[in-house]
Write a protein that holds these residues in place. Structure first.
Motif, PDB file in Angstrom:
ATOM      1  N   ASP A   1      95.408  73.662  29.009  1.00  0.00           N
ATOM      2  CA  ASP A   1      96.161  72.420  29.104  1.00  0.00           C
ATOM      3  C   ASP A   1      95.836  71.686  30.395  1.00  0.00           C
ATOM      4  OD1 ASP A   1      97.466  74.614  30.421  1.00  0.00           O
ATOM      5  OD2 ASP A   1      99.129  73.253  30.824  1.00  0.00           O
ATOM      6  N   ASP A   2      96.139  70.392  30.421  1.00  0.00           N
ATOM      7  CA  ASP A   2      95.909  69.581  31.616  1.00  0.00           C
ATOM      8  C   ASP A   2      96.833  68.372  31.546  1.00  0.00           C
ATOM      9  OD1 ASP A   2      94.866  68.666  33.987  1.00  0.00           O
ATOM     10  OD2 ASP A   2      92.779  68.863  33.348  1.00  0.00           O
TER      11      ASP A   2
ATOM     12  N   THR B   1      98.008  64.442  31.362  1.00  0.00           N
ATOM     13  CA  THR B   1      97.572  63.364  30.471  1.00  0.00           C
ATOM     14  C   THR B   1      97.101  62.162  31.266  1.00  0.00           C
ATOM     15  OG1 THR B   1      99.810  62.459  30.366  1.00  0.00           O
ATOM     16  CG2 THR B   1      99.200  64.073  28.690  1.00  0.00           C
ATOM     17  N   TYR B   2      96.076  61.481  30.766  1.00  0.00           N
ATOM     18  CA  TYR B   2      95.663  60.207  31.359  1.00  0.00           C
ATOM     19  C   TYR B   2      96.767  59.182  31.126  1.00  0.00           C
ATOM     20  CZ  TYR B   2      90.840  61.621  32.240  1.00  0.00           C
ATOM     21  OH  TYR B   2      89.717  62.230  32.725  1.00  0.00           O
TER      22      TYR B   2
ATOM     23  N   LEU C   1      99.023  68.478  28.200  1.00  0.00           N
ATOM     24  CA  LEU C   1      98.375  68.245  26.915  1.00  0.00           C
ATOM     25  C   LEU C   1      97.296  69.297  26.693  1.00  0.00           C
ATOM     26  CD1 LEU C   1      98.456  65.969  24.657  1.00  0.00           C
ATOM     27  CD2 LEU C   1      96.375  65.086  25.730  1.00  0.00           C
TER      28      LEU C   1
ATOM     29  N   GLN D   1      93.793  70.587  25.789  1.00  0.00           N
ATOM     30  CA  GLN D   1      92.496  69.934  25.927  1.00  0.00           C
ATOM     31  C   GLN D   1      91.674  70.018  24.639  1.00  0.00           C
ATOM     32  OE1 GLN D   1      91.783  72.446  29.472  1.00  0.00           O
ATOM     33  NE2 GLN D   1      91.076  70.558  30.468  1.00  0.00           N
ATOM     34  N   ALA D   2      90.747  69.100  24.516  1.00  0.00           N
ATOM     35  CA  ALA D   2      89.961  68.989  23.290  1.00  0.00           C
ATOM     36  C   ALA D   2      88.994  70.155  23.100  1.00  0.00           C
ATOM     37  CB  ALA D   2      89.194  67.668  23.284  1.00  0.00           C
ATOM     38  N   GLU D   3      88.278  70.565  24.148  1.00  0.00           N
ATOM     39  CA  GLU D   3      87.181  71.516  23.980  1.00  0.00           C
ATOM     40  C   GLU D   3      87.613  72.895  23.483  1.00  0.00           C
ATOM     41  OE1 GLU D   3      83.452  72.591  23.401  1.00  0.00           O
ATOM     42  OE2 GLU D   3      84.157  70.572  23.896  1.00  0.00           O
TER      43      GLU D   3
ATOM     44  N   ILE E   1      98.054  67.667  21.421  1.00  0.00           N
ATOM     45  CA  ILE E   1      96.627  67.960  21.559  1.00  0.00           C
ATOM     46  C   ILE E   1      95.865  66.665  21.763  1.00  0.00           C
ATOM     47  CG2 ILE E   1      94.614  68.938  20.369  1.00  0.00           C
ATOM     48  CD1 ILE E   1      96.512  70.776  18.867  1.00  0.00           C
ATOM     49  N   ASP E   2      94.804  66.723  22.555  1.00  0.00           N
ATOM     50  CA  ASP E   2      93.939  65.567  22.810  1.00  0.00           C
ATOM     51  C   ASP E   2      93.549  64.900  21.491  1.00  0.00           C
ATOM     52  OD1 ASP E   2      91.466  64.008  23.280  1.00  0.00           O
ATOM     53  OD2 ASP E   2      91.580  64.866  25.301  1.00  0.00           O
ATOM     54  N   GLU E   3      93.807  63.605  21.390  1.00  0.00           N
ATOM     55  CA  GLU E   3      93.622  62.859  20.150  1.00  0.00           C
ATOM     56  C   GLU E   3      92.188  62.927  19.621  1.00  0.00           C
ATOM     57  OE1 GLU E   3      94.948  60.600  16.919  1.00  0.00           O
ATOM     58  OE2 GLU E   3      96.080  61.563  18.532  1.00  0.00           O
ATOM     59  N   ARG E   4      91.219  63.030  20.514  1.00  0.00           N
ATOM     60  CA  ARG E   4      89.824  62.968  20.088  1.00  0.00           C
ATOM     61  C   ARG E   4      89.425  64.143  19.196  1.00  0.00           C
ATOM     62  NH1 ARG E   4      87.745  62.085  26.131  1.00  0.00           N
ATOM     63  NH2 ARG E   4      89.384  63.659  26.355  1.00  0.00           N
TER      64      ARG E   4
END
Length: 479
Positions: free
Chosen positions: A50-51, A53-54, A61, A63-65, A118-121
């Motif tokens: 997690d990290d 949020t922008y 949030l 992270q995506a990876e 979770i990261d939207e991307r």
């Protein structure tokens, strides 16, 4: 059926599903459970996933990876397209219809979020379904995933050890389940209703239906309204050429119908399991159901009046097949033609009829070449809908239940023809349907004289009017 759950707490999923009916199904390998720890795909020594949020805001949030790596580890192993379900309050509300839809898949991947999500991307790139179990927020997606897995798995053939159980419970046919009782007969001054002690199954069934209707009207007026509309449609179909409309009537009887359009004696039903449409409008020159919005149009429609073919063609549909409905109209089982004993599935020549499994697919595909190219036969076998006749271990004949409800897929090895094997297979599966309280029927393509002759010999009645399968491949591809 295989469930794959991507989570930060795999033990929670494993422990929660290891007991009761799901636990028994897992031990018997009827379903499988694969849990994947998303932390294993973090690229740091502390397995942090997690990290911040922008743009600021409270909470962390995922992270995506690491999420992407976890999903890829599963989808690459499956090697065929599968549904990835993100459990989120922002998703579509989970219900019994959705459970039935999901139950038709061989593999389901559940993604459980935490923190602020979770990261939207990565969601945009991997998720196929966004699903919520209700309008409230949980600390994570694990409990919601387990709720859905429980509801879906009990629809998988063999999990309940009773094919009828899943069809007679709450929400089947838009009705809540009737009240049930066990011993003792008298408890706290309250006795079991007398009708349940009568032994008269007809009266018991009528009482249960009455109670289901009453309970639905009191507790779920929204469902009761839908039930009334379907009941009105069913009465109309029964009064207007029952043989022609038997597929629509049975769709309602089996709790699989929803009304897309229903006005002025015109109905367009949709099968909630398959998405197939059923249209009828006995009177009048213009059908309005085809003017519905594009997102409501089924990819395939079974047309019950040929005079509307042109309208469907103008709407982008093509004529795929013209058939007659063949119906067993009696309430009792078929006589055991071609069988020593119908219930046991033993033919006159000593061949055995039984349900097919995954290992039988290749042999079945050699016999039944109608749909083997697109995976249809494989899917029907995995759904527990195909039966085969065996000469010791050799598969010599197949028959099955098509996805929309008709009986068909009949094929016999050329070496074993003229031995009443086709008659035995059809008698066997028709009687199984009767045991479940269904009206068995098939759809015979015009020109298939051999099948026509067999149905007549078995005592089935044909609809005088044709039905036409119409398909819109553009809708099939887009949806």
């Amino acid at each position: 059926m295989n469930f794959h759950v991507l989570t930060l707490f795999p033990e929670m999923i494993e422990q929660g599903l290891s007991e009761s009916i799901t636990g028994r199904a897992l031990k018997q390998n009827i379903i499988s459970l694969d849990t994947v720890n998303i932390r294993d795909f973090a690229n740091n020594k502390h397995n942090k996933v997690d990290d911040y949020t922008y743009g600021g805001g409270a909470g962390m949030l995922m992270q995506a990876e690491p999420v992407y790596g976890a999903i890829k580890s599963v989808t690459d192993k499956i090697k065929h397209p599968c549904r990835v379900i993100y459990v989120t309050p922002q998703g579509k509300r989970f219900d019994q219809h959705m459970a039935m839809d999901f139950a038709g898949n061989e593999d389901l991947v559940f993604l459980c979020g935490h923190y602020e999500g979770i990261d939207e991307r990565v969601l945009e790139e991997t998720v196929t379904d966004y699903v919520s179990i209700g309008d409230y927020v949980l600390t994570g997606g694990e409990l919601a995933a387990m709720v859905m897995i429980d509801a879906i798995s009990r629809l998988v053939p063999g999990v309940l050890h009773n094919d009828i159980s899943a069809e007679t419970e709450s929400f089947h046919g838009k009705l809540l389940e009737y009240p049930q009782y066990s011993r003792p007969f008298s408890w706290h001054g309250k006795e079991v209703p007398a009708v349940l002690m009568s032994g008269n199954q007809k009266q018991i069934d009528a009482w249960r239906l009455e109670q289901s209707i009453m309970r639905t009207r009191q507790r779920r007026p929204d469902l009761y309204d839908e039930y009334q509309k379907l009941s009105k449609c069913r009465e109309f179909l029964l009064d207007n050429n029952k043989l022609l409309h038997i597929d629509m009537i049975e769709l309602i009887n089996r709790g699989r119908a929803e009304i897309i359009y229903g006005e002025d004696d015109e109905y367009l039903l949709r099968d909630i399991n398959t998405g197939i449409g059923f249209h009828t409008k006995p009177e009048g020159a213009i059908a309005f159901a085809f003017d519905i919005e594009d997102n409501m149009k089924p990819a395939c429609i079974i047309l019950h009046q040929t005079k509307y073919i042109k309208q469907l063609e103008e709407a982008g549909y093509n004529n795929n097949a013209v058939c007659k409905q063949a119906v067993w109209t009696r309430r009792e089982k078929m006589p055991a033609r071609g069988l020593y004993k119908t219930d046991a599935g033993i033919t006159e020549d000593g061949y055995t009829i039984k349900l097919l499994c995954r290992d039988d697919f290749e042999a079945a595909a050699k016999l039944y070449k109608g749909f083997d190219g697109d995976g249809y036969l494989y899917d029907r076998i995995m759904d527990g809908a195909v039966y085969g006749a065996f000469d010791i271990e050799r598969l010599i004949g197949v028959i099955g239940l098509h996805e929309e409800g008709s009986i068909g897929m009949l094929s016999v090895d050329p070496e074993y023809r003229r031995k009443k094997l086709a008659m035995a297979l059809e008698t066997y599966i028709f009687n199984l349907a009767i045991e479940k309280g269904q009206i068995p029927y098939g759809q015979v393509i015009i020109g298939n004289e051999a099948s026509m002759a067999l149905q007549k010999k078995l005592g089935l009645y044909f609809s005088k009017t044709d039905i036409v399968w119409m398909e819109n491949k553009k809708i099939s591809v887009e949806k």
